[in-house]
Write a protein that holds these residues in place. Structure first.
Motif, PDB file in Angstrom:
ATOM      1  N   THR A  62      93.569   6.129  25.654  1.00 46.26           N
ATOM      2  CA  THR A  62      94.243   6.000  27.044  1.00 46.26           C
ATOM      3  C   THR A  62      95.899   5.982  26.723  1.00 46.26           C
ATOM      4  O   THR A  62      96.796   6.437  27.450  1.00 46.26           O
ATOM      5  CB  THR A  62      94.173   4.622  27.655  1.00 46.26           C
ATOM      6  N   ARG A 105      98.702   8.752  27.991  1.00 50.34           N
ATOM      7  CA  ARG A 105      99.771   8.197  28.887  1.00 50.34           C
ATOM      8  C   ARG A 105     100.973   9.085  28.231  1.00 50.34           C
ATOM      9  O   ARG A 105     101.864   9.410  28.969  1.00 50.34           O
ATOM     10  CB  ARG A 105      99.581   6.791  29.010  1.00 50.34           C
ATOM     11  N   ILE A 141      99.300  12.288  30.696  1.00 50.05           N
ATOM     12  CA  ILE A 141      98.128  12.707  31.364  1.00 50.05           C
ATOM     13  C   ILE A 141      97.553  11.337  31.811  1.00 50.05           C
ATOM     14  O   ILE A 141      97.600  10.328  31.365  1.00 50.05           O
ATOM     15  CB  ILE A 141      97.203  13.140  30.392  1.00 50.05           C
ATOM     16  N   ASP A 142      97.153  11.394  33.275  1.00 50.79           N
ATOM     17  CA  ASP A 142      96.534  10.124  33.816  1.00 50.79           C
ATOM     18  C   ASP A 142      95.132  10.282  33.591  1.00 50.79           C
ATOM     19  O   ASP A 142      94.381  10.991  34.019  1.00 50.79           O
ATOM     20  CB  ASP A 142      96.995  10.059  35.121  1.00 50.79           C
ATOM     21  N   ARG A 143      94.654   9.191  32.537  1.00 50.77           N
ATOM     22  CA  ARG A 143      93.279   9.507  32.290  1.00 50.77           C
ATOM     23  C   ARG A 143      92.167   9.202  33.541  1.00 50.77           C
ATOM     24  O   ARG A 143      91.194   9.822  33.582  1.00 50.77           O
ATOM     25  CB  ARG A 143      92.724   8.248  31.350  1.00 50.77           C
ATOM     26  N   SER A 144      92.633   8.535  34.523  1.00 55.64           N
ATOM     27  CA  SER A 144      91.724   8.267  35.858  1.00 55.64           C
ATOM     28  C   SER A 144      91.522   9.464  36.454  1.00 55.64           C
ATOM     29  O   SER A 144      90.600   9.628  37.372  1.00 55.64           O
ATOM     30  CB  SER A 144      92.394   7.198  36.878  1.00 55.64           C
ATOM     31  N   GLN A 145      92.534  10.605  36.146  1.00 54.56           N
ATOM     32  CA  GLN A 145      92.368  11.945  36.797  1.00 54.56           C
ATOM     33  C   GLN A 145      91.495  12.720  36.031  1.00 54.56           C
ATOM     34  O   GLN A 145      91.625  14.108  36.445  1.00 54.56           O
ATOM     35  CB  GLN A 145      93.812  12.316  37.474  1.00 54.56           C
ATOM     36  N   CYS A 146      91.127  12.292  34.798  1.00 56.31           N
ATOM     37  CA  CYS A 146      90.469  13.370  34.043  1.00 56.31           C
ATOM     38  C   CYS A 146      88.930  13.288  34.143  1.00 56.31           C
ATOM     39  O   CYS A 146      88.237  12.080  34.526  1.00 56.31           O
ATOM     40  CB  CYS A 146      90.855  12.960  32.624  1.00 56.31           C
TER      41      CYS A 146
END
Length: 338
Positions: free
Chosen positions: A50, A54, A58-63
């Motif tokens: 994470t 970040r 890159i937003d991990r929640s959007q992957c």
């Protein structure tokens, strides 16, 4: 919620994330913490992933996040998911039909998402998503495969064990982020011409000597060696490269007279003081060239020293530098120029 360990060693860790994600994260297999939590990339290694994402923007929640094998396999002697049962041999060169089925299922899964970029987090993910193997070689290489771009990099548990890989992994993720934001990304192709006659050598080196480009006059040179000989030398400028091979599979490609004439032309070019030149590990190349009676003049930059000045903690090889600064796929498997 964490549960006590039971007998359900084959329960699956389900994928997470939006099914229209631009970026997919693919790991090899869940480890103990993921198996217990039934969530991908949790615990200390998940926190490292994470943080890396970040920092890469890159937003991990959007992957969309998934695994090649979605159940716990145990770990091998390097604390990586143990895929031994999925191969016919100890060296893991020959996968079983069960491994092939994992590959088929993963590709079908990703086809429903249609991401712009897939980040392969591990050796097995690299093998499943591309024609290649050996993550150390191919990390950071954008590879077009099955209508998407795959960027392989180190899995977070490897980064935790070898913290010096953190900056390289960050560079790889930043590259994946840039590719995902591109509307029409195209993998670059190398523009390399093999010189096959003395006339061609004379023409190209004469051209480089006479046509100094005002905005980018620097010419790069590089040699390859085998045994006690220089097998080839290459020159490049402004995204165009020329290779002059001397030996292939131990056999000379020229008559003695032709080879002497080629080396005379190379010497004339490299000793020219008006042409600024660059090399990677110039001390190595120039020592070899000195055995051939060649003194390189007007060395403008040694890119290995420049890289090491900027990133003293990272490997200095040309393959590492290229994996960070360019989008070319790892090339050393291609061998000598034919």
């Amino acid at each position: 919620n964490m549960e006590p360990r039971g007998e359900m060693r084959l329960r699956q860790v389900k994928p997470e994330g939006p099914h229209n994600a631009a970026i997919c994260l693919v790991g090899d297999a869940p480890r103990d913490e993921e198996d217990l939590a039934r969530k991908p990339f949790v615990g200390a290694t998940g926190n490292v992933l994470t943080r890396l994402l970040r920092e890469a923007g890159i937003d991990r929640s959007q992957c969309y996040t998934t695994y090649l094998c979605k159940h716990y396999l145990g770990v091998d002697d390097k604390a990586r998911p143990d895929f031994a049962a999925y191969y016919k041999d100890k060296a893991q060169s020959y996968p079983t039909q069960a491994w092939a089925q994992l590959q088929i299922d993963l590709r079908a899964e990703l086809a429903t998402v249609q991401p712009k970029v897939v980040i392969a987090l591990g050796e097995q993910a690299l093998r499943a998503l591309t024609p290649y193997r050996n993550l150390n070689n191919y990390r950071g290489s954008p590879i077009v495969s099955y209508d998407t771009v795959v960027v392989p990099t180190y899995p977070p548990y490897d980064v935790c064990r070898q913290w010096e890989w953190y900056p390289l992994t960050l560079f790889d993720l930043q590259k994946a982020a840039r590719i995902s934001s591109s509307d029409n990304y195209i993998i670059p192709s190398a523009n390399i011409i093999t010189l096959q006659s003395v006339e061609e050598v004379k023409a190209i080196l004469g051209l480089l000597l006479c046509s100094v480009v005002p905005c980018f006059p620097v010419v790069s040179y590089d040699i390859e060696t085998a045994g006690s000989q220089i097998t080839m030398i290459g020159f490049s400028r402004n995204k165009q490269a020329w290779v002059l091979p001397f030996i292939h599979h131990g056999d000379s490609l020229w008559s003695k007279l032709q080879e002497v004439e080629c080396w005379h032309l190379v010497k004339r070019f490299l000793k020219d003081n008006d042409i600024p030149k660059t090399a990677h590990s110039a001390s190595y190349d120039n020592t070899w060239l000195s055995f051939y009676g060649i003194e390189v003049k007007n060395l403008w930059m040694d890119t290995m020293l420049a890289w090491h000045t900027l990133h003293p903690e990272l490997p200095r090889g040309l393959d590492t530098v290229a994996s960070v600064l360019t989008n070319y796929t790892y090339w050393k498997h291609e061998g000598d120029v034919p």
